[in-house]
Design an enzyme around this catalytic site. Structure first.
Site, PDB file in Angstrom:
ATOM      1  N   ARG A 200       0.250  -1.247   0.261  1.00 27.58           N
ATOM      2  CA  ARG A 200       0.295  -0.316   0.086  1.00 27.58           C
ATOM      3  C   ARG A 200       1.019   1.248   0.139  1.00 27.58           C
ATOM      4  NH1 ARG A 200      -4.831  -1.554   4.251  1.00 27.58           N
ATOM      5  NH2 ARG A 200      -5.467  -3.784   3.717  1.00 27.58           N
ATOM      6  N   GLN A 214      -0.131 -10.737   4.531  1.00 30.25           N
ATOM      7  CA  GLN A 214      -1.806 -10.549   5.409  1.00 30.25           C
ATOM      8  C   GLN A 214      -1.998 -12.443   5.141  1.00 30.25           C
ATOM      9  OE1 GLN A 214      -4.717  -8.344   3.352  1.00 30.25           O
ATOM     10  NE2 GLN A 214      -4.448  -6.915   4.747  1.00 30.25           N
ATOM     11  N   VAL A 257     -18.325  -8.222   1.898  1.00 26.15           N
ATOM     12  CA  VAL A 257     -18.816  -8.481   3.251  1.00 26.15           C
ATOM     13  C   VAL A 257     -20.018  -7.898   3.944  1.00 26.15           C
ATOM     14  CG1 VAL A 257     -17.300 -10.229   3.947  1.00 26.15           C
ATOM     15  CG2 VAL A 257     -17.403  -7.545   4.229  1.00 26.15           C
TER      16      VAL A 257
HETATM   17  C1  FA5 Z   1      -8.045  -5.233   4.659  1.00 29.01           C
HETATM   18  O1  FA5 Z   1      -7.587  -5.821   3.751  1.00 29.01           O
HETATM   19  C2  FA5 Z   1      -9.601  -7.255   4.052  1.00 29.01           C
HETATM   20  N1  FA5 Z   1      -9.210  -7.407   3.149  1.00 29.01           N
HETATM   21  C3  FA5 Z   1      -9.364  -8.047   5.715  1.00 29.01           C
HETATM   22  C4  FA5 Z   1     -11.006  -8.692   5.312  1.00 29.01           C
HETATM   23  C5  FA5 Z   1     -11.352 -10.047   4.456  1.00 29.01           C
HETATM   24  C6  FA5 Z   1     -12.029  -8.398   5.753  1.00 29.01           C
HETATM   25  C7  FA5 Z   1     -12.293 -10.984   4.206  1.00 29.01           C
HETATM   26  C8  FA5 Z   1     -12.827  -9.186   5.680  1.00 29.01           C
HETATM   27  C9  FA5 Z   1     -13.184 -10.037   4.987  1.00 29.01           C
HETATM   28  P1  FA5 Z   1      -8.058  -3.909   6.555  1.00 29.01           P
HETATM   29  O2  FA5 Z   1      -7.098  -2.632   5.451  1.00 29.01           O
HETATM   30  O3  FA5 Z   1      -8.711  -3.494   7.802  1.00 29.01           O
HETATM   31  O4  FA5 Z   1      -8.316  -5.126   5.548  1.00 29.01           O
HETATM   32  O5  FA5 Z   1      -6.534  -4.669   6.889  1.00 29.01           O
HETATM   33  C10 FA5 Z   1      -6.498  -6.298   7.363  1.00 29.01           C
HETATM   34  C11 FA5 Z   1      -5.026  -6.163   8.258  1.00 29.01           C
HETATM   35  O6  FA5 Z   1      -3.943  -5.724   7.178  1.00 29.01           O
HETATM   36  C12 FA5 Z   1      -5.213  -4.915   9.271  1.00 29.01           C
HETATM   37  O7  FA5 Z   1      -5.727  -5.800  10.453  1.00 29.01           O
HETATM   38  C13 FA5 Z   1      -3.746  -5.184   9.102  1.00 29.01           C
HETATM   39  O8  FA5 Z   1      -3.132  -5.880   9.992  1.00 29.01           O
HETATM   40  C14 FA5 Z   1      -3.447  -5.570   8.269  1.00 29.01           C
HETATM   41  N2  FA5 Z   1      -2.379  -4.057   7.053  1.00 29.01           N
HETATM   42  C15 FA5 Z   1      -3.249  -3.647   6.515  1.00 29.01           C
HETATM   43  N3  FA5 Z   1      -2.736  -1.764   6.123  1.00 29.01           N
HETATM   44  C16 FA5 Z   1      -1.093  -2.052   6.821  1.00 29.01           C
HETATM   45  C17 FA5 Z   1      -0.274  -1.681   6.895  1.00 29.01           C
HETATM   46  N4  FA5 Z   1      -0.410  -0.516   5.842  1.00 29.01           N
HETATM   47  N5  FA5 Z   1       1.089  -2.243   7.266  1.00 29.01           N
HETATM   48  C18 FA5 Z   1       1.035  -3.255   7.862  1.00 29.01           C
HETATM   49  N6  FA5 Z   1      -0.076  -3.750   8.032  1.00 29.01           N
HETATM   50  C19 FA5 Z   1      -1.171  -3.379   7.300  1.00 29.01           C
END
Ligand code: FA5
Length: 346
Positions: A200, A214, A257
């Site tokens: 990102r 992830q 979801v």
């Molecule tokens: C998602 O990325 C969704 N795809 C998750 C999901 C999957 C929801 C399936 C529902 C169903 P989010 O943007 O919140 O969600 O990221 C999920 C996790 O990835 C965060 O809780 C965090 O632990 C990690 N994450 C996100 N961005 C970063 C970052 N820049 N650096 C480190 N960890 C990160």
């Protein structure tokens, strides 16, 4: 002509005695020139034979020859002695004490995030999930469209995307695109976990990196409910963290979801008491993942009958899990290649 013979005798004795003191090749060469050289001591005595009476000459000549042979032999022996000594010195320099204990080879180890990834995957494998993988360079379709995020959807702003070839090719912002890739390839029941890198366009801080890991989870079948989601993720948390851990699910929004939730676990530092706890900032809870029931539109896009099938999905950040498990306060430590940090892990 006793004189010549006495001189030869004295010469031989002196030469042989001197030769014993010779220590190196340079000394030996000096000795050779001094005694056996054309202008050396032996040559000088031999030249004196010319003035000896003819009757004496053969005997004296023979004596001179013998002296010469003696010296030449002594020379050859000394040369050999020096060679052996040099060889012994070389061997001594190369000597290895085979009785010394060996130096242990430096062992590599797994990166803490790799280690946590293996643990997470193993726990879900035991619950019947298979491992799937997908590309890190992804298309807009799988990263967004297939997940019910059309082009002008405001939810795209949640994911600060790094594009490889805009607007179609990008670095996946989460592992969720693999949901659609898996469902396109197989019919329900589906149970997969997907570990992998995500990217990102982020401002870096103690909890954000531009590259992170992830693990996605997806289960689709007839009759799957929110209770399955909660039961599966709570079972995971108890094995991953500690047996008495409590879990909390609160509403959250993800376009793919419905309903969507975020899951938190009770803080290990204050045992969920909150108060002045620095780890959970007093809330008693640590958020670890996003999840929810797969949106019917996501199922329909891959050709599943959304009346017949339901499913749950979740996505967790592995660095976040590792930080909780090992008490690490800054995510940037994982990727700064500092061995003092990395060597602390098993
Ligand atoms: C998602 O990325 C969704 N795809 C998750 C999901 C999957 C929801 C399936 C529902 C169903 P989010 O943007 O919140 O969600 O990221 C999920 C996790 O990835 C965060 O809780 C965090 O632990 C990690 N994450 C996100 N961005 C970063 C970052 N820049 N650096 C480190 N960890 C990160």
């Amino acid at each position: 002509m006793v004189d010549v013979q006495v001189r030869l005798e004295a010469l031989r004795n002196r030469a042989v005695a001197e030769l014993r003191a010779v220590q190196d090749e340079a000394d030996l060469e000096r000795w050779r020139i001094a005694y056996l050289g054309r202008r050396g001591a032996l040559a000088e005595v031999t030249r004196g034979l010319a003035s000896a009476p003819a009757s004496e000459r053969p005997r004296l000549g023979q004596a001179a020859n013998q002296a010469k042979q003696t010296l030449e032999q002594a020379f050859a022996e000394c040369e050999q002695r020096l060679k052996v000594a040099a060889l012994e010195r070389a061997l001594q320099a190369e000597r290895v004490d085979v009785t010394l204990p060996g130096r242990p080879p430096a062992l590599g180890r797994l990166h803490p995030v790799t280690h946590v990834m293996e643990q997470v995957v193993r726990l879900f494998e035991r619950m019947g999930f298979q491992v799937a993988e997908g590309p890190e360079v992804e298309t807009d379709y799988y990263n967004f469209e297939a997940l019910n995020i059309p082009r002008d959807h405001p939810a795209r702003d949640i994911w600060d995307t790094i594009y490889v070839r805009p607007p179609e090719i990008l670095l996946r912002t989460h592992t969720s695109p693999v949901q659609a890739r898996v469902m396109e390839q197989q019919q329900p029941p589906v149970r997969v976990v997907v570990p992998g890198r995500c990217y990102r366009y982020e401002a870096l801080d103690a909890s954000h990196e531009w590259m992170f890991y992830q693990v996605e989870g997806l289960a689709v079948d007839e009759g799957i409910t929110m209770a399955d989601l909660k039961g599966t993720l709570t079972a995971f948390a108890r094995q991953m963290f500690w047996p008495e851990v409590r879990t909390r699910f609160r509403c959250d929004y993800f376009p793919f979801v419905e309903p969507g939730v975020e899951m938190s676990i009770s803080c290990h530092a204050c045992k969920g008491q909150g108060g002045p706890c620095a780890v959970c900032r007093g809330s008693g809870w640590l958020e670890i993942l996003g999840a929810g029931m797969v949106h019917p539109r996501v199922l329909e896009k891959v050709g599943y009958d959304s009346e017949r099938y339901t499913g749950f999905a979740f996505g967790m950040g592995l660095e976040r899990i590792a930080m909780i498990k090992y008490g690490i306060e800054d995510i940037r430590l994982f990727y700064s290649n500092d061995l003092r940090f990395l060597q602390q892990f098993p």
